[in-house]
Design a protein around this motif. Sequence first.
Motif, PDB file in Angstrom:
ATOM      1  N   PHE A 146       0.859  -1.180   0.000  1.00 59.55           N
ATOM      2  CA  PHE A 146       0.000   0.000   0.000  1.00 59.55           C
ATOM      3  C   PHE A 146       0.899   1.235   0.000  1.00 59.55           C
ATOM      4  N   LEU A 147       0.703   2.115  -0.968  1.00 63.23           N
ATOM      5  CA  LEU A 147       1.471   3.348  -1.047  1.00 63.23           C
ATOM      6  C   LEU A 147       0.590   4.508  -0.601  1.00 63.23           C
ATOM      7  N   ASP A 148       1.049   5.258   0.369  1.00 62.32           N
ATOM      8  CA  ASP A 148       0.295   6.385   0.937  1.00 62.32           C
ATOM      9  C   ASP A 148       0.830   7.677   0.334  1.00 62.32           C
ATOM     10  N   ILE A 149       0.009   8.359  -0.472  1.00 57.92           N
ATOM     11  CA  ILE A 149       0.474   9.567  -1.171  1.00 57.92           C
ATOM     12  C   ILE A 149       0.810  10.690  -0.200  1.00 57.92           C
ATOM     13  N   ALA A 150       0.285  10.633   1.010  1.00 59.02           N
ATOM     14  CA  ALA A 150       0.525  11.707   1.977  1.00 59.02           C
ATOM     15  C   ALA A 150       1.710  11.435   2.890  1.00 59.02           C
ATOM     16  N   PHE A 151       1.889  10.194   3.339  1.00 50.75           N
ATOM     17  CA  PHE A 151       2.846   9.936   4.408  1.00 50.75           C
ATOM     18  C   PHE A 151       3.994   9.012   4.029  1.00 50.75           C
ATOM     19  N   ASP A 152       3.991   8.424   2.850  1.00 46.08           N
ATOM     20  CA  ASP A 152       5.154   7.669   2.400  1.00 46.08           C
ATOM     21  C   ASP A 152       6.206   8.634   1.862  1.00 46.08           C
ATOM     22  N   ILE A 155       7.987   6.634  -8.784  1.00 49.64           N
ATOM     23  CA  ILE A 155       7.240   7.234  -9.892  1.00 49.64           C
ATOM     24  C   ILE A 155       5.746   7.231  -9.602  1.00 49.64           C
ATOM     25  N   LEU A 156       5.243   6.121  -9.081  1.00 49.62           N
ATOM     26  CA  LEU A 156       3.819   6.013  -8.774  1.00 49.62           C
ATOM     27  C   LEU A 156       3.409   7.014  -7.700  1.00 49.62           C
ATOM     28  N   LEU A 157       4.203   7.125  -6.654  1.00 55.12           N
ATOM     29  CA  LEU A 157       3.887   8.077  -5.592  1.00 55.12           C
ATOM     30  C   LEU A 157       3.878   9.510  -6.108  1.00 55.12           C
ATOM     31  N   ILE A 158       4.898   9.873  -6.853  1.00 49.95           N
ATOM     32  CA  ILE A 158       5.004  11.248  -7.352  1.00 49.95           C
ATOM     33  C   ILE A 158       3.854  11.568  -8.287  1.00 49.95           C
ATOM     34  N   GLY A 159       3.542  10.662  -9.213  1.00 54.32           N
ATOM     35  CA  GLY A 159       2.467  10.909 -10.170  1.00 54.32           C
ATOM     36  C   GLY A 159       1.111  11.062  -9.511  1.00 54.32           C
ATOM     37  N   HIS A 160       0.816  10.228  -8.526  1.00 54.53           N
ATOM     38  CA  HIS A 160      -0.479  10.319  -7.852  1.00 54.53           C
ATOM     39  C   HIS A 160      -0.554  11.556  -6.954  1.00 54.53           C
ATOM     40  N   GLY A 219      -4.391   8.417   8.849  1.00 54.18           N
ATOM     41  CA  GLY A 219      -5.565   7.564   8.783  1.00 54.18           C
ATOM     42  C   GLY A 219      -6.602   8.015   7.773  1.00 54.18           C
ATOM     43  N   TRP A 220      -6.223   8.898   6.848  1.00 52.69           N
ATOM     44  CA  TRP A 220      -7.193   9.484   5.920  1.00 52.69           C
ATOM     45  C   TRP A 220      -7.884   8.436   5.043  1.00 52.69           C
ATOM     46  N   ARG A 221      -7.222   7.337   4.756  1.00 51.42           N
ATOM     47  CA  ARG A 221      -7.826   6.331   3.880  1.00 51.42           C
ATOM     48  C   ARG A 221      -9.049   5.664   4.516  1.00 51.42           C
ATOM     49  N   GLN A 222      -9.118   5.658   5.842  1.00 47.59           N
ATOM     50  CA  GLN A 222     -10.221   4.992   6.530  1.00 47.59           C
ATOM     51  C   GLN A 222     -11.474   5.859   6.623  1.00 47.59           C
ATOM     52  N   HIS A 223     -11.341   7.188   6.498  1.00 47.45           N
ATOM     53  CA  HIS A 223     -12.515   8.037   6.712  1.00 47.45           C
ATOM     54  C   HIS A 223     -12.774   9.039   5.586  1.00 47.45           C
TER      55      HIS A 223
END
Length: 319
Positions: free
Chosen positions: A141-147, A215-220, A176-180
């Motif tokens: 799981f890649l987290d765009i905010a915290f990874d 690349i995936l993190l930066i693009g998203h 925890g943004w993905r949960q809510h």
Amino acid sequence: MLVKEYRICMPLTTEEYRVGQLYTISKHSHQESEKGEGVEVVKNEPHEDPVHGPGQFTEKRVHLSSKLPSWARAVTPRIFYITEKAWNYYPYTITADSRSLQCSFLPKFSIYIETKYEDNCGDSENIFHSDKILGDHEVSFLDIAFDEIPERYYRSLEDPRFFSSAKTGRGPLREGWRQHTKPIMCSYKLVSVKFEVWGLQTRVEQFVHKVIRDILLIGHRQAFAWVDEWCGMTMEEVRRYEQETQEATNELIGLVAPAISVSEVGQPAATHSAPASAPSTPLSDEAPEFLAPPKARPRKKSAPETLTLPALRERAGAE
């Protein structure tokens, strides 16, 4: 062959991301291109598949001769590019990278990516039913905010922890943004990297997966941070922006632009997309240079600014 599945959630719907992805890829490709280097679009045309139905086929050439390490330039032709082909049947896409005939210093190297988009928080199991998968594969799981991303790619204006959308009211993203968070969607990406050279296979395949992850993190992150630029655009508008930006990018990198046909066939609302881009990467101990921002040096006065849809329209009207 090393196979990994990446799941990247976004505070968007799959319908919104269809437009945002097209806009982001076009804008990013233009930003990263310069004279003689960058992403050249060769084809962008409708494609019919007997299984997936109508979609869009794109072929790109990633030109990076001067960006290669010195050892690689010594054994490659002056004109070097990597071909990326993508078949897009949104919400399903396939991206495959193949070496051009001029590239012989990385034999038996390939990247194959399957992508599916769903309106959920990444909790769909066994979403890829593929005979190509042998045994279990790692799911990340890649987290765009915290990874974390490499420091040289970081832009504070593109940080989801601080960005707030004026048009949608979404963001900043908290722990925890993905949960809510609502709405939410997920990009499921099954990435296969193959490098059949004894003694180097494991090291190279692991390194390439690390680059793809960045690349995936930066693009998203960019797709969300630029939401106020593309939010509200219709598919017709974003396709026009895509075509005009592609033509401007081809001109910018100093190539004779082929006749680019950006068109679509009649199909349901959820059957369009742009490719998930993961160009092949030269070997080095760090992330590839061609993905890095320009080093600190005076910008050429002749270098054009990033094109936006209004700017393109003004330029067309002036002509």
